[in-house]
Design an enzyme around this catalytic site. Structure first.
Site, PDB file in Angstrom:
ATOM      1  N   LYS A 192     -25.331 -39.853  33.442  1.00 43.79           N
ATOM      2  CA  LYS A 192     -25.245 -41.306  33.652  1.00 43.79           C
ATOM      3  C   LYS A 192     -25.521 -41.653  35.117  1.00 43.79           C
ATOM      4  CE  LYS A 192     -21.792 -41.237  29.993  1.00 43.79           C
ATOM      5  NZ  LYS A 192     -20.335 -41.053  29.724  1.00 43.79           N
ATOM      6  N   THR A 208     -21.298 -35.222  30.998  1.00 44.55           N
ATOM      7  CA  THR A 208     -22.199 -36.309  30.600  1.00 44.55           C
ATOM      8  C   THR A 208     -22.244 -37.370  31.689  1.00 44.55           C
ATOM      9  OG1 THR A 208     -20.296 -37.107  29.339  1.00 44.55           O
ATOM     10  CG2 THR A 208     -22.060 -36.042  28.086  1.00 44.55           C
ATOM     11  N   LYS A 260     -14.320 -38.600  36.719  1.00 43.20           N
ATOM     12  CA  LYS A 260     -14.157 -37.780  35.503  1.00 43.20           C
ATOM     13  C   LYS A 260     -12.670 -37.498  35.340  1.00 43.20           C
ATOM     14  CE  LYS A 260     -16.957 -34.843  37.512  1.00 43.20           C
ATOM     15  NZ  LYS A 260     -17.932 -34.111  36.690  1.00 43.20           N
ATOM     16  N   ARG A 261     -12.260 -36.945  34.200  1.00 41.86           N
ATOM     17  CA  ARG A 261     -10.849 -36.583  34.005  1.00 41.86           C
ATOM     18  C   ARG A 261     -10.451 -35.609  35.103  1.00 41.86           C
ATOM     19  NH1 ARG A 261      -7.837 -38.168  29.248  1.00 41.86           N
ATOM     20  NH2 ARG A 261      -6.272 -36.818  30.153  1.00 41.86           N
ATOM     21  N   HIS A 263     -16.836 -27.743  22.414  1.00 39.87           N
ATOM     22  CA  HIS A 263     -16.977 -28.521  23.654  1.00 39.87           C
ATOM     23  C   HIS A 263     -16.269 -27.892  24.840  1.00 39.87           C
ATOM     24  CE1 HIS A 263     -18.629 -32.240  21.760  1.00 39.87           C
ATOM     25  NE2 HIS A 263     -17.937 -31.824  20.712  1.00 39.87           N
ATOM     26  N   LYS A 320     -12.544 -28.892  37.347  1.00 38.06           N
ATOM     27  CA  LYS A 320     -13.538 -29.871  37.831  1.00 38.06           C
ATOM     28  C   LYS A 320     -13.493 -29.977  39.357  1.00 38.06           C
ATOM     29  CE  LYS A 320     -13.145 -32.463  33.464  1.00 38.06           C
ATOM     30  NZ  LYS A 320     -14.507 -32.668  32.929  1.00 38.06           N
TER      31      LYS A 320
END
Ligand code: 26W
Length: 823
Positions: A667, A663, A555-556, A363, A561
């Site tokens: 969504k 993911t 998100k985290r 992952h 990111k």
């Protein structure tokens, strides 16, 4: 009416009502007039659970009697989210439950709100495991999810003075109606001690382990129901308990602490989830946790096999086990130990079975995320397993030498043991060597896994590497989270089959230019934005304008990111408004959500910066109405379900090559948000599916980023040469957002202009230009709505049902086993 209707598990309003009042009385010991919100929730939960159990028992009977091939999903994390609403949808009784509630003058939504969500995961990996469990049932694939029943899950996040503050997640304080304790399903787990060789009854020299400490693992079962099917699978989570919970001898000698020491020590193993989604080196308890649930799970699989099929030779025909990242990779060694030491198998026979049983999913490509454990720690904690790892490695490297004669550098790279001053066990290499299949979670990621991370292994075993692009369950993230949109889609398509066959969303395309649909589409989005604005007002005090563009990054927190790139855009907008240059802007609400690992300083500083910038902007009369910044506290599954339906723009802006899949991107698209993103992870495939005209793309590709890094990336030059960029960063350092404190954000801005490992400055210009296009497009409501409808119409591929079907066909070689509905 049918047999079922007369029973306690009838689906009719009358049956639901009776069962609810019975459960309120017989389980909560309450009647309506005096029931607390928690009593009402528990009664509703047990009423729903009754209907699950009936199907669960039938599924278990069929799977047992038919020796059905079964998938065992091994994951250290399951981010399940609240059960009630999702189970009502999967049972198809939401409407009936809502009407019964009204008849009883109760509000179903506030009963649903009452549930404390089981936060047994950090982020993407944990939520994926939960989506997969629901889709395994929906796709009628027999499966068992194995994991840890943490007493404390991911911390609850509060924002105080702009800083993240972690609060203990005592999710079990009010009990958990969805699990069934299985005290009789209990296995011993050893730690420490030594190994010894002995001659077995056949005169064979064998090895055995004499652990120093032994604790028990007790099973807690949670039924996982599918949608539109009778199939129910099992989530079996292990709780650690002392084999002897109270030492009376110690007590008699007055050593009261001694009397309970074993109990405390044992229970710490399943006490708390590690809140990092990047490994922390050498945390012994973490390794103990991983071995704990792996050992219980392997012993349980062997017990189930012997109780159903019998001889272990066919173990790998009955069971296929998926390793959710390297966290359960010890399962390879533990199965070998059990087959060799406990069941007297030969090495080759044991290895044949083990290798055919396991499959491994990677992952993350981040080097620091690849788990390694020191050989010393292994020697002390798991001496027998270290022996087996050495033997696996010896035989494996012999095989490598055959294929790559004399290539000692390759041997060094592929070895399960990283040599060096401190020898370490490479869990990723162990997972690859011990598995028959290895996959990445998006096409780009799987390509990079073969080309970089596991290049050597892909050259040795090219056929072992696969891709299965992630997916998410449309039941929770469309039907439960966004019932208005679900109703509109059902009305437009004229059926509900899309919920179980998401590719049928394509039928929306035929209606994309119908004014009626566009109007209703806008109404649905606006209503969701109003709901979120109301919730954000009470949770943060920030007033959001539902007419503005809801620009969401949730998100985290992690530098790859690039939440700090988003902050630079916000500051750019702020500066333009202050300079009266707001003509090409549209009113925006910048909404953030996400937790930072408690020990991750830079991530926590990003959260502080966002709240600091927000405090100035939200209270600056000049910009009022143009832009607002809000930070949603405690981003979890429940709050995510508020955010996804309300977003207009989904921020997926990681440096290309870093986000394995993502993911959240799926969504948001499923709820009609348009994506601004890089060609990273599953963004690539989402853009291909929805059409490049319906996706706001910017930034370097993974190759370009790699190239820039190879040729020497000097962020300073960007800072020096780009006046806008310089003024935005200087504004952060000016203290404007920090009450004149010019030092507080220095670590972040210095890192950006001097190192910038995730090339924020390199993508800054392209990002700003793309955001201009976003504003332009949003002004054209009809065009934006059309793009939004097409994003939903073409998102079918990203259902976790499709991902599970891919695993079943290409990796697990398993066929569905539907349960016939009750007569
Ligand atoms: C040991 C601590 C730890 C915990 C979790 C992890 C996970 C691998 C991190 C994670 O959640 N990865 C995310 O997995 C998602 C599901 O496949 C992907 O969509 C995300 O891109 C990936 O970051 C690494 C290390």
């Amino acid at each position: 009416d049918s047999e079922r209707e007369r029973t306690r598990t009838g689906m009719s309003k009358a049956a639901l009502k009776q069962d609810f009042l019975d459960n309120l009385f017989y389980i909560q010991g309450r009647f309506l007039e005096v029931a607390t919100p928690h009593d009402l929730y528990m009664a509703a939960a047990f009423t729903t659970r009754d209907r699950l159990l009936e199907r669960w028992v039938k599924s278990a009977q069929l799977f047992k009697s038919s020796h059905a091939r079964t998938v065992c999903y091994l994951s250290a994390e399951y981010l399940l989210g609240p059960h009630l609403a999702s189970n009502l949808v999967n049972l198809g009784i939401t409407e009936n439950a809502r009407e019964v509630s009204e008849e009883l003058k109760l509000d179903l939504d506030s009963i649903i709100e009452e549930e404390e969500e089981p936060g047994l995961g950090n982020g993407g990996l944990g939520r994926l495991a939960a989506c997969f469990m629901e889709s395994l049932s929906t796709c009628e694939v027999p499966a068992i999810g194995y994991g840890i029943r943490y007493e404390f899950g991911i911390f609850d996040q509060a924002i105080e003075d702009g800083w993240q503050v972690e609060k203990t997640d005592n999710w079990l304080r009010n009990g958990n109606p969805w699990e069934i304790p299985r005290p009789k399903i209990c296995f011993p787990v050893g730690y420490g001690g030594h190994t010894e060789s002995y001659r077995d009854e056949r005169g064979q020299m064998r090895q055995r382990w004499q652990p120093e400490l032994e604790i028990n693992g007790v099973a807690y079962d949670t039924p996982i129901l599918g949608y539109g099917t009778e199939n129910v699978n099992l989530l079996r989570l292990w709780k650690a308990e002392a084999s002897e919970s109270f030492d009376f001898q110690a007590f008699n000698t007055g050593d009261y602490y001694g009397a309970v020491y074993a109990k405390i020590e044992a229970e710490t193993i399943s006490k708390v989830l590690y809140p990092n989604d990047e490994p922390e080196i050498g945390k012994e308890l973490r390794l103990k946790q991983q071995y704990f649930f792996v050992s219980c799970s392997m012993q349980d699989m062997i017990r189930l096999h012997q109780n159903t099929v019998g001889p272990l030779e066919s173990f790998a025909d009955k069971f296929v086990a998926q390793l959710n990242d390297t966290h359960p990779a010890l399962a390879v060694v533990e199965l070998m130990r059990l087959l060799l030491d406990a069941h007297g198998m030969s090495w080759d026979q044991a290895w044949g079975i083990t290798h055919r049983t396991f499959c491994y999913t990677n992952h993350t490509l981040l080097p620091e995320a690849l788990e390694t454990w020191s050989v010393n720690l292994f020697e002390r904690l798991l001496p027998r397993h270290l022996e087996i790892i050495y033997e696996i490695n010896r035989r494996f490297l012999d095989e490598v030498r055959v294929h790559f004669l004399g290539d000692e550098a390759r041997i060094w790279r592929m070895s399960l043991i990283a040599e060096g001053d401190e020898r370490r066990v490479r869990m990723a290499n162990l997972a690859v060597v011990g598995s028959q299949a290895v996959n990445g979670v998006a096409e780009l990621h799987s390509k990079l896994v073969k080309a970089t991370l596991f290049k050597d292994f892909a050259e040795l075993w090219p056929g072992r590497f696969h891709n299965v692009t992630n997916g998410v369950t449309p039941r929770r993230f469309m039907v439960v989270a966004n019932p208005r949109l679900a109703q509109l889609i059902t009305k437009t398509c004229g059926h509900e089959d899309w919920i179980r066959d998401l590719e049928r969303l394509r039928e929306l395309e035929a209606h994309v230019d119908e004014a009626g649909l566009q109007e209703q589409w806008l109404t649905v989005k606006r209503a969701a934005k109003q709901d979120l604005a109301a919730w954000m007002k009470q949770a943060t005090g920030v007033q959001l304008d539902p007419e503005s563009l809801f620009d969401v990054q949730a998100k985290r927190f992690h530098e790859y990111k690039r939440q700090h790139l988003k902050v630079l855009h916000i500051i750019r907008c702020y500066q333009r408004i202050k300079q009266g240059l707001s003509q090409d802007l549209v009113p925006r609400a910048f909404i953030f959500g996400g937790k930072a690992a408690p020990g991750y300083f830079m991530a926590k500083l990003m959260i502080k910066l966002i709240n600091a910038v927000g405090a100035v902007i939200n209270n600056d009369p000049h910009v009022n109405g143009w832009i607002r910044v809000a930070f949603m506290p405690d981003f979890n599954v429940k709050n995510g379900q508020r955010l996804y339906p309300a977003a207009d723009l989904s921020e997926q802006i990681s440096l290309a090559g870093k986000e394995a899949s993502g993911t959240g991107n799926m969504k948001f698209s499923m709820n009609g948000a348009l994506t601004i993103g890089t060609l990273d992870g599953a963004n690539v495939e989402i853009r291909e599916a929805v059409g490049e005209d319906n996706f706001f793309l910017f930034g370097m590709t993974a190759e370009e980023a790699l190239q820039r890094q190879m040729t020497g990336y000097r962020p300073w030059e960007h800072y020096q040469s780009d006046a806008k960029l310089k003024s935005d960063i200087d504004l952060i350092n000016s203290g404007l957002f920090s009450h004149g404190d010019t030092q507080i954000f220095r670590p972040l801005t210095d890192n950006l202009v001097n190192h910038d490992p995730f090339m924020v400055l390199a993508d800054y210009r392209a990002y700003l230009d793309c955001q201009k296009t976003v504003s332009e497009t949003y002004k054209d409501t009809q065009r934006w709505t059309r793009m939004s409808i097409l994003n939903v119409a073409r998102i079918g591929h990203f259902s976790s049902d499709r991902a599970i079907r891919d695993y079943a066909e290409h990796i697990w070689k398993i066929t569905p086993k539907p349960i016939e509905p009750a007569a």
